[in-house]
Write an enzyme that holds these catalytic residues in place. Structure first.
Site, PDB file in Angstrom:
ATOM      1  N   THR A   1      73.765 -19.583 -22.573  1.00  0.00           N
ATOM      2  CA  THR A   1      73.989 -20.787 -23.372  1.00  0.00           C
ATOM      3  C   THR A   1      75.052 -21.639 -22.686  1.00  0.00           C
ATOM      4  OG1 THR A   1      73.498 -19.578 -25.404  1.00  0.00           O
ATOM      5  CG2 THR A   1      74.598 -21.710 -25.640  1.00  0.00           C
TER       6      THR A   1
ATOM      7  N   LYS B   1      69.633 -25.447 -28.112  1.00  0.00           N
ATOM      8  CA  LYS B   1      70.393 -24.232 -28.414  1.00  0.00           C
ATOM      9  C   LYS B   1      71.749 -24.587 -29.060  1.00  0.00           C
ATOM     10  CE  LYS B   1      71.975 -20.050 -28.387  1.00  0.00           C
ATOM     11  NZ  LYS B   1      71.641 -19.207 -29.541  1.00  0.00           N
TER      12      LYS B   1
ATOM     13  N   LYS C   1      82.685 -21.259 -28.036  1.00  0.00           N
ATOM     14  CA  LYS C   1      82.230 -22.059 -26.881  1.00  0.00           C
ATOM     15  C   LYS C   1      81.051 -22.942 -27.279  1.00  0.00           C
ATOM     16  CE  LYS C   1      79.249 -19.884 -24.592  1.00  0.00           C
ATOM     17  NZ  LYS C   1      77.822 -19.614 -24.601  1.00  0.00           N
TER      18      LYS C   1
HETATM   19  N1  NDP Z   1      75.274 -11.998 -28.045  1.00  0.00           N
HETATM   20  C1  NDP Z   1      74.435 -12.814 -28.676  1.00  0.00           C
HETATM   21  O1  NDP Z   1      74.102 -12.587 -29.852  1.00  0.00           O
HETATM   22  C2  NDP Z   1      73.871 -14.008 -28.020  1.00  0.00           C
HETATM   23  C3  NDP Z   1      74.441 -14.572 -26.897  1.00  0.00           C
HETATM   24  N2  NDP Z   1      73.885 -15.691 -26.352  1.00  0.00           N
HETATM   25  C4  NDP Z   1      74.446 -16.279 -25.139  1.00  0.00           C
HETATM   26  O2  NDP Z   1      74.045 -15.443 -24.056  1.00  0.00           O
HETATM   27  C5  NDP Z   1      75.063 -15.398 -23.051  1.00  0.00           C
HETATM   28  C6  NDP Z   1      75.495 -13.960 -22.825  1.00  0.00           C
HETATM   29  O3  NDP Z   1      75.974 -13.460 -24.046  1.00  0.00           O
HETATM   30  P1  NDP Z   1      76.414 -11.925 -24.237  1.00  0.00           P
HETATM   31  O4  NDP Z   1      75.516 -11.043 -23.487  1.00  0.00           O
HETATM   32  O5  NDP Z   1      76.593 -11.738 -25.690  1.00  0.00           O
HETATM   33  O6  NDP Z   1      77.846 -11.971 -23.550  1.00  0.00           O
HETATM   34  P2  NDP Z   1      78.744 -10.802 -22.917  1.00  0.00           P
HETATM   35  O7  NDP Z   1      80.133 -11.305 -23.034  1.00  0.00           O
HETATM   36  O8  NDP Z   1      78.384  -9.498 -23.502  1.00  0.00           O
HETATM   37  O9  NDP Z   1      78.286 -10.803 -21.370  1.00  0.00           O
HETATM   38  C7  NDP Z   1      78.642 -11.841 -20.528  1.00  0.00           C
HETATM   39  C8  NDP Z   1      78.105 -11.587 -19.149  1.00  0.00           C
HETATM   40  O10 NDP Z   1      78.557 -12.648 -18.277  1.00  0.00           O
HETATM   41  C9  NDP Z   1      79.213 -12.052 -17.146  1.00  0.00           C
HETATM   42  N3  NDP Z   1      80.252 -12.949 -16.636  1.00  0.00           N
HETATM   43  C10 NDP Z   1      81.250 -13.536 -17.318  1.00  0.00           C
HETATM   44  N4  NDP Z   1      81.999 -14.323 -16.504  1.00  0.00           N
HETATM   45  C11 NDP Z   1      81.462 -14.208 -15.271  1.00  0.00           C
HETATM   46  C12 NDP Z   1      81.768 -14.766 -14.010  1.00  0.00           C
HETATM   47  N5  NDP Z   1      82.791 -15.617 -13.860  1.00  0.00           N
HETATM   48  N6  NDP Z   1      81.004 -14.432 -12.964  1.00  0.00           N
HETATM   49  C13 NDP Z   1      79.966 -13.582 -13.103  1.00  0.00           C
HETATM   50  N7  NDP Z   1      79.608 -13.012 -14.270  1.00  0.00           N
HETATM   51  C14 NDP Z   1      80.342 -13.335 -15.353  1.00  0.00           C
HETATM   52  C15 NDP Z   1      79.755 -10.742 -17.667  1.00  0.00           C
HETATM   53  O11 NDP Z   1      80.059  -9.892 -16.590  1.00  0.00           O
HETATM   54  P3  NDP Z   1      81.112  -8.667 -16.767  1.00  0.00           P
HETATM   55  O12 NDP Z   1      80.312  -7.547 -17.370  1.00  0.00           O
HETATM   56  O13 NDP Z   1      81.588  -8.381 -15.400  1.00  0.00           O
HETATM   57  O14 NDP Z   1      82.201  -9.159 -17.673  1.00  0.00           O
HETATM   58  C16 NDP Z   1      78.576 -10.275 -18.517  1.00  0.00           C
HETATM   59  O15 NDP Z   1      77.554  -9.770 -17.712  1.00  0.00           O
HETATM   60  C17 NDP Z   1      76.183 -16.322 -23.559  1.00  0.00           C
HETATM   61  O16 NDP Z   1      75.999 -17.593 -23.023  1.00  0.00           O
HETATM   62  C18 NDP Z   1      75.953 -16.349 -25.073  1.00  0.00           C
HETATM   63  O17 NDP Z   1      76.471 -17.511 -25.658  1.00  0.00           O
HETATM   64  C19 NDP Z   1      72.732 -16.252 -26.825  1.00  0.00           C
HETATM   65  C20 NDP Z   1      72.125 -15.723 -27.914  1.00  0.00           C
HETATM   66  C21 NDP Z   1      72.668 -14.584 -28.625  1.00  0.00           C
HETATM   67  O1  LIG Z   2      73.603 -17.375 -30.015  1.00  0.00           O
HETATM   68  C1  LIG Z   2      73.551 -16.554 -30.872  1.00  0.00           C
HETATM   69  C2  LIG Z   2      72.377 -16.280 -31.662  1.00  0.00           C
HETATM   70  O2  LIG Z   2      72.443 -15.411 -32.564  1.00  0.00           O
HETATM   71  O3  LIG Z   2      71.347 -16.916 -31.421  1.00  0.00           O
END
Ligand code: NDP
Ligand SMILES: O=CC(=O)O
Length: 291
Positions: free
Chosen positions: A95, A170, A238
């Site tokens: 996102t 989104k 965010k």
């Molecule tokens: N969780 C949810 O319910 C939902 C989330 N989203 C969106 O999906 C995306 C991922 O969410 P989610 O999986 O929950 O988040 P997490 O915080 O669990 O995972 C984030 C990921 O991004 C990586 N990351 C962060 N910073 C960097 C960087 N500078 N360089 C490389 N890799 C990086 C992390 O790596 P590392 O493991 O090394 O920290 C990890 O793999 C977000 O944009 C979120 O808004 C969308 C729908 C639902």
């Molecule tokens: O981004 C979060 C979700 O639940 O969708």
């Protein structure tokens, strides 16, 4: 079909597992490489860098935390763009805002590759169950080619046209969700402080016109003060911030979303950034107590 997958956080890990379960060959990378191990146990291969994954795979998917992560993985040394070339496809499902997608898209098309932004609606459980709603925009050819992968990660895939439209859709959805979570939290606190049973409030809500899966899914844990992260609060904040910026650009007044954003900021400052976004309930509880 062989795909690369970058970013194995809460969502990426679950999405990747579905690809593996459904017969895709997957090469994974995560900034913290140890998180790849569980996927390897389920048949994935490891790429040492995003560039190495891109080099190996015709299609690569990313699921990263925010715009700065999406840009770093694409543009930094050993990043995606180093190996982007004619015929390769990159699908960013993180996102982010429309500008971030456009920056990545422009460079990819200059290199002859294809790009889709494809953020998802749905949280950890829908990701585990392959029930996400996919909001794609960009290269239609890549969208059509990605359908077999989208079909195992999601229950419905929308193609929304030009780059930016997926990101904007989104952000609109999550802006509404974040505002609803604040109203829900206030309702739970108000019920409690005025002597009502919170469980009865949940039962009443479920039967009426404002019943929503989110209240049903989050409510019981919230009243037990359980904020195990499915959607981390820092990501919801965010999304509110990026949605408010979209509102600025389009001169749309959004006082409800702005107030909700302040609550999420407050929750972050109280240390709830890595908790589930429903932990905003804690700020309402703390600051709403005036007796
Ligand atoms: N969780 C949810 O319910 C939902 C989330 N989203 C969106 O999906 C995306 C991922 O969410 P989610 O999986 O929950 O988040 P997490 O915080 O669990 O995972 C984030 C990921 O991004 C990586 N990351 C962060 N910073 C960097 C960087 N500078 N360089 C490389 N890799 C990086 C992390 O790596 P590392 O493991 O090394 O920290 C990890 O793999 C977000 O944009 C979120 O808004 C969308 C729908 C639902
Ligand atoms: O981004 C979060 C979700 O639940 O969708």
């Amino acid at each position: 079909m062989e795909v690369g997958f970058l970013g194995l956080g809460i969502m990426g890990k679950a999405m990747c597992m579905n690809l593996l379960r459904n017969g895709f060959k997957v090469t994974v990378w995560n900034r913290t490489l140890s998180k790849c191990e569980e996927l390897v146990e389920h048949g994935a291969s490891i790429g040492e860098t995003p560039a190495a994954v891109m080099k190996k795979c015709k299609y690569t998917i990313a699921m990263l935390s925010d715009p700065s992560a999406a840009l770093a993985v694409a543009f930094d040394k050993d990043g995606v763009l180093e190996q982007m070339c004619t015929g390769k496809g990159y699908i960013d499902m993180s996102t982010v805002d429309a500008d971030t997608s456009k920056k990545i898209s422009e460079v990819i098309s200059k290199k002859g590759g294809y790009f889709l932004e494809a953020p998802v609606s749905g949280s950890k459980k829908p990701a585990e169950d392959g029930q996400l709603v996919i909001l794609a925009a960009g290269d239609k050819v890549l969208f059509d080619e990605a359908i077999p992968a989208f079909n195992v990660m999601g229950k419905k895939s929308f193609f929304l046209g030009q780059i930016g439209n997926g990101a904007k859709m989104k952000l609109v959805v999550n802006m509404i969700m974040g505002s609803m979570m604040n109203a829900f939290s206030e309702g739970l606190v108000l019920a409690d402080r005025s002597g009502l049973s919170q469980q009865t409030l949940l039962d009443v809500l479920e039967l009426g016109a404002i019943a929503t899966p989110m209240f049903k899914m989050k409510g019981p844990a919230m009243i037990q003060n359980n904020f195990t992260p499915a959607f981390p609060l820092k990501h919801q904040q965010k999304d509110m911030r990026l949605a408010l910026a979209l509102g600025d650009e389009n001169a749309v007044s959004m006082p409800v979303a702005a107030a909700a954003n302040e609550e999420f900021k407050k929750a972050r400052s109280m240390g709830f950034g890595d908790h589930d976004f429903s932990a905003v309930y804690e700020t309402v509880k703390t600051y709403g107590h005036s007796k």
